[in-house]
Write a protein that holds these residues in place. Structure first.
Motif, PDB file in Angstrom:
ATOM      1  N   CYS A   1       0.671  -1.358  -0.050  1.00 11.98           N
ATOM      2  CA  CYS A   1      -0.020  -0.052  -0.124  1.00 11.98           C
ATOM      3  C   CYS A   1       0.972   1.219   0.165  1.00 11.98           C
ATOM      4  CB  CYS A   1      -1.129  -0.033   1.202  1.00 11.98           C
ATOM      5  SG  CYS A   1      -0.449   0.436   2.773  1.00 11.98           S
ATOM      6  N   GLU A   2       0.233   2.403  -0.290  1.00 10.28           N
ATOM      7  CA  GLU A   2       0.952   3.756  -0.395  1.00 10.28           C
ATOM      8  C   GLU A   2       1.774   3.891   0.952  1.00 10.28           C
ATOM      9  OE1 GLU A   2      -0.775   7.097  -2.036  1.00 10.28           O
ATOM     10  OE2 GLU A   2      -1.853   5.953  -3.602  1.00 10.28           O
ATOM     11  N   ILE A   3       1.088   3.414   2.187  1.00 10.46           N
ATOM     12  CA  ILE A   3       1.875   3.853   3.310  1.00 10.46           C
ATOM     13  C   ILE A   3       2.895   2.844   3.639  1.00 10.46           C
ATOM     14  CG2 ILE A   3       1.608   3.787   5.931  1.00 10.46           C
ATOM     15  CD1 ILE A   3      -0.394   6.003   4.149  1.00 10.46           C
TER      16      ILE A   3
ATOM     17  N   PHE B   1       6.484   3.310   5.868  1.00  7.90           N
ATOM     18  CA  PHE B   1       5.632   3.220   7.260  1.00  7.90           C
ATOM     19  C   PHE B   1       4.657   2.027   7.597  1.00  7.90           C
ATOM     20  CE2 PHE B   1       7.431   7.345   7.109  1.00  7.90           C
ATOM     21  CZ  PHE B   1       7.805   7.709   8.388  1.00  7.90           C
TER      22      PHE B   1
ATOM     23  N   ARG C   1       2.141   1.132   9.923  1.00  3.62           N
ATOM     24  CA  ARG C   1       0.877   1.840   9.743  1.00  3.62           C
ATOM     25  C   ARG C   1       0.146   1.349   8.502  1.00  3.62           C
ATOM     26  NH1 ARG C   1      -2.294   3.854  12.546  1.00  3.62           N
ATOM     27  NH2 ARG C   1      -2.736   5.940  11.659  1.00  3.62           N
TER      28      ARG C   1
ATOM     29  N   ILE D   1      -2.269  -0.037   5.646  1.00  8.67           N
ATOM     30  CA  ILE D   1      -3.644   0.089   5.641  1.00  8.67           C
ATOM     31  C   ILE D   1      -4.186  -1.238   6.190  1.00  8.67           C
ATOM     32  CG2 ILE D   1      -4.122   2.099   4.295  1.00  8.67           C
ATOM     33  CD1 ILE D   1      -4.746   0.093   1.995  1.00  8.67           C
TER      34      ILE D   1
ATOM     35  N   LEU E   1       8.840  12.946  15.424  1.00  7.37           N
ATOM     36  CA  LEU E   1       8.124  11.924  14.695  1.00  7.37           C
ATOM     37  C   LEU E   1       8.260  10.689  15.707  1.00  7.37           C
ATOM     38  CD1 LEU E   1       7.064  10.316  12.124  1.00  7.37           C
ATOM     39  CD2 LEU E   1       9.497  10.115  11.713  1.00  7.37           C
TER      40      LEU E   1
ATOM     41  N   GLY F   1       6.029   6.785  17.162  1.00  8.68           N
ATOM     42  CA  GLY F   1       4.932   5.845  16.764  1.00  8.68           C
ATOM     43  C   GLY F   1       5.602   4.565  16.848  1.00  8.68           C
ATOM     44  N   PRO F   2       4.831   3.325  16.742  1.00  8.43           N
ATOM     45  CA  PRO F   2       5.068   2.011  16.232  1.00  8.43           C
ATOM     46  C   PRO F   2       6.119   1.894  15.239  1.00  8.43           C
ATOM     47  CG  PRO F   2       2.818   2.225  15.923  1.00  8.43           C
ATOM     48  CD  PRO F   2       3.285   3.435  16.496  1.00  8.43           C
TER      49      PRO F   2
ATOM     50  N   TYR G   1      -6.201   7.249   2.415  1.00  7.43           N
ATOM     51  CA  TYR G   1      -4.909   7.426   3.078  1.00  7.43           C
ATOM     52  C   TYR G   1      -4.913   8.735   3.862  1.00  7.43           C
ATOM     53  CZ  TYR G   1      -3.106   3.765  -0.156  1.00  7.43           C
ATOM     54  OH  TYR G   1      -2.818   2.606  -0.677  1.00  7.43           O
TER      55      TYR G   1
ATOM     56  N   ARG H   1      -1.676  11.622   6.266  1.00  6.49           N
ATOM     57  CA  ARG H   1      -1.507  10.161   6.110  1.00  6.49           C
ATOM     58  C   ARG H   1      -0.624   9.514   7.144  1.00  6.49           C
ATOM     59  NH1 ARG H   1      -0.345   8.264   0.470  1.00  6.49           N
ATOM     60  NH2 ARG H   1      -2.009   9.894   0.186  1.00  6.49           N
ATOM     61  N   ALA H   2      -0.501   8.478   7.716  1.00  8.93           N
ATOM     62  CA  ALA H   2       0.862   7.600   8.449  1.00  8.93           C
ATOM     63  C   ALA H   2       1.929   8.032   7.503  1.00  8.93           C
ATOM     64  CB  ALA H   2       0.498   6.167   8.761  1.00  8.93           C
TER      65      ALA H   2
ATOM     66  N   PHE I   1       1.218   8.964  18.792  1.00 13.53           N
ATOM     67  CA  PHE I   1       1.995   7.837  18.664  1.00 13.53           C
ATOM     68  C   PHE I   1       1.572   6.830  17.630  1.00 13.53           C
ATOM     69  CE2 PHE I   1       2.984   3.484  19.758  1.00 13.53           C
ATOM     70  CZ  PHE I   1       4.580   3.357  20.020  1.00 13.53           C
ATOM     71  N   GLY I   2       0.341   6.823  17.735  1.00 20.42           N
ATOM     72  CA  GLY I   2      -0.674   5.887  16.820  1.00 20.42           C
ATOM     73  C   GLY I   2      -0.834   6.501  15.482  1.00 20.42           C
TER      74      GLY I   2
ATOM     75  N   THR J   1       1.894   8.593  13.826  1.00 23.70           N
ATOM     76  CA  THR J   1       2.921   8.442  13.119  1.00 23.70           C
ATOM     77  C   THR J   1       3.089   9.351  11.882  1.00 23.70           C
ATOM     78  OG1 THR J   1       2.962   6.060  13.723  1.00 23.70           O
ATOM     79  CG2 THR J   1       4.720   6.630  12.499  1.00 23.70           C
ATOM     80  N   VAL J   2       2.895  10.742  12.402  1.00 24.54           N
ATOM     81  CA  VAL J   2       3.089  11.620  11.203  1.00 24.54           C
ATOM     82  C   VAL J   2       4.301  12.532  11.988  1.00 24.54           C
ATOM     83  CG1 VAL J   2       0.586  11.860  10.550  1.00 24.54           C
ATOM     84  CG2 VAL J   2       1.395  13.216  12.218  1.00 24.54           C
ATOM     85  N   HIS J   3       4.977  13.263  10.626  1.00 25.11           N
ATOM     86  CA  HIS J   3       6.014  14.090  10.907  1.00 25.11           C
ATOM     87  C   HIS J   3       5.393  15.456  11.412  1.00 25.11           C
ATOM     88  CE1 HIS J   3       7.893  11.245   8.336  1.00 25.11           C
ATOM     89  NE2 HIS J   3       8.938  11.532   8.654  1.00 25.11           N
TER      90      HIS J   3
END
Lengths: 339, 339
Positions: free
Chosen positions: A91-93, A98, A101, A103, A283, A285-286, B231, B254-255, B276-277, B279-281
């Protein structure tokens, strides 16, 4: 099969669980060679997160024993490392790096890899093949790649650790320590470990820390400023997840610097005015471990890094409860479980 | 000289103030050609920030009338644009491009540029010379470079607006509108203006917006997701500074995407778990306008951009109070004051 179940805070048992089966054509089943206990498993263990009869574990290396009809890149017998988050990797993410995250992501924690076998959803996108059967001495390091190394690596990348930079690391657990290793590999000039435990300080230095700061909070921030000409660190890795650690990380960072935060956030609330005033890149997150796995596996295979050194206790899966106790009581940094 | 003073919320007067004098050898004095009222001036005007007998204004273009003994790059008669934050432009923070957080920075708001003259501290590092005497029709655009254009530009750079990207813009004030102009210049494919005011939508389209979204909050986020294959936007510019606008910006991204936030933060508290969830800059704060000024002045001089179009009202300095009223009542997007 046998697997770990947390019945309640402090109550960890190894029990008979149903053998996993292929549920989707993109699944694979792996026989787990090694798994471990994560710092984040202590949140429910200590009662900070609710828990009731929950299967445990999200880190793993293993051997493929079954593949679904649509699995294209893996075969029975392949030795694999996977991320603690599944990803389609298409996917694009995912394509942007990433994968945690994605989708279609799910957390491996719901599957519970502190067990003899596990079903891996989206196997093609989640698992990475090793070059062959891993030598026994590399198993801890390869297992570390599944989460703690990948997470520390992401934190260092998010913090933009690089030549010419000073990196401060908040948190001296396995992730913080491997953030140090990552910062060193990424070429950082100076790496400041914020730690007050002698054993962890020693490992921090082994991984590449050039300085140790024992002070915390405002005093810790003042020390970092003092050591950096008043500016603060270029890069800060946050590997705890509390209000105090996040504030310490943001305040220790210079204006225009980068904070990579990977401690699972617990009760953290960031003041918008302070963030606005600080002007730091944030920045976290997981960690998209999948992004880094091919490179990390190769570095380990070539014995260029030794992240497995964070495991200072190894137990058979049957003794998982003792492993949880040891980590809770800080008798162990990180516990490896063999199946 | 004459200058604007805000006595209390809603009470703006043009009064006789002391002529500025050189206080430090690095100061310059400029005769102000044009100045303006900022969206952020409405916070105290509306009583959201405390205010009592405060000099106003931090945006300016002008002509140098005096230079201190240590000023090296400027001479009397030079036409200049400066940032709303002073900077030495030599410290490590400035050299990294974060001049608004220079270790010696001061805000021009304390000096008050809604006046006939102003003292500019750290003149060499704060002011940028124009190629010559500006043609009258370029004055609004050059003035915009001092803050709103530079701020919108920073937001677009922080949001990493670039070819191949979809950029969403939260806030349709002058900064948000110029964030659109910046995103267009930076090559973004698609620019979504979040606005429900017809006049601002028109200007947004003139500056390069390809789409308008009138929904706000969760509905606005849902629309952005819908428009981006589920997204979210790659890049989001936040140009308001409220809890609602920050949440909208972070949730519309988007993430792995980038949020650039430049609305002066008022009562904002960010949930660590959500960050955290997601995950964006995240990068924001007072814009380092000085970083961009040479490029922006040239783009304006070459008539490649027309940011001055955000000024939809021009008044003599003496009528500043009417300018504040017009912006407060949303009769004007941004008011230029001539001296």
């Amino acid at each position: 099969m046998r697997g770990v179940v947390m019945h309640a805070p402090g109550d960890v048992r190894v029990e008979e669980r149903a053998d996993p089966v292929l549920e989707h054509p993109t699944d694979a089943i792996i026989s787990i060679t090694a798994t471990c206990i994560c710092g984040s498993d202590l949140w429910p263990y200590r009662g900070h997160d609710r828990v009731h009869n929950k299967v445990m574990g999200h880190e793993y290396i293993g051997v493929v024993t079954q593949v679904g009809a649509e699995v294209r890149t893996l075969a029975v017998g392949d030795h694999v490392v996977g991320s603690f988050m599944t990803s389609d990797n298409t996917c694009e993410i995912c394509q942007a790096g990433f994968q945690s995250r994605c989708i279609h992501t799910t957390g491996m924690g719901a599957i519970g890899t502190q067990a003899e076998y596990a079903r891996i959803p989206l196997a093609d996108g989640t698992l990475v093949k090793m070059p062959g059967e891993p030598p026994a001495d590399l198993i801890p390091s390869l297992l570390a790649a599944s989460d703690v190394l990948g997470t520390g690596w992401f934190a260092a990348v998010a913090a933009e650790a690089a030549p010419g930079k000073t990196v401060a690391v908040v948190g001296d657990g396995a992730v913080g320590l491997l953030g140090i290793l990552a910062a060193k590999q990424l070429g950082a000039d100076r790496i400041i470990a914020m730690s007050r435990h002698a054993d962890r300080q020693a490992l921090a230095r082994e991984f590449g820390a050039t300085d140790i700061v024992e002070e915390r909070g405002d005093e810790g921030v003042a020390r970092i400023k003092e050591m950096t000409g008043g500016y603060g660190a270029h890069s800060v890795i946050e590997a705890v997840g509390t209000q105090e650690s996040m504030e310490q990380a943001i305040r220790a960072c210079r204006a225009g610097g980068h904070v990579g935060f990977v401690g699972v956030s617990h009760g953290v609330s960031l003041n918008g005015g302070e963030l606005f005033g600080k002007t730091v890149h944030l920045l976290g997150g997981p960690a998209p471990v999948r992004r880094f796995l091919p490179e990390l596996i190769q570095l380990i295979w070539d014995r260029k890094i030794n992240p497995g050194a964070v495991f200072d206790m190894t137990l058979p899966l049957a003794d998982a409860a003792e492993g949880y106790r040891a980590m809770d009581e800080r008798r162990a940094i990180k516990v490896l479980l063999t199946t």
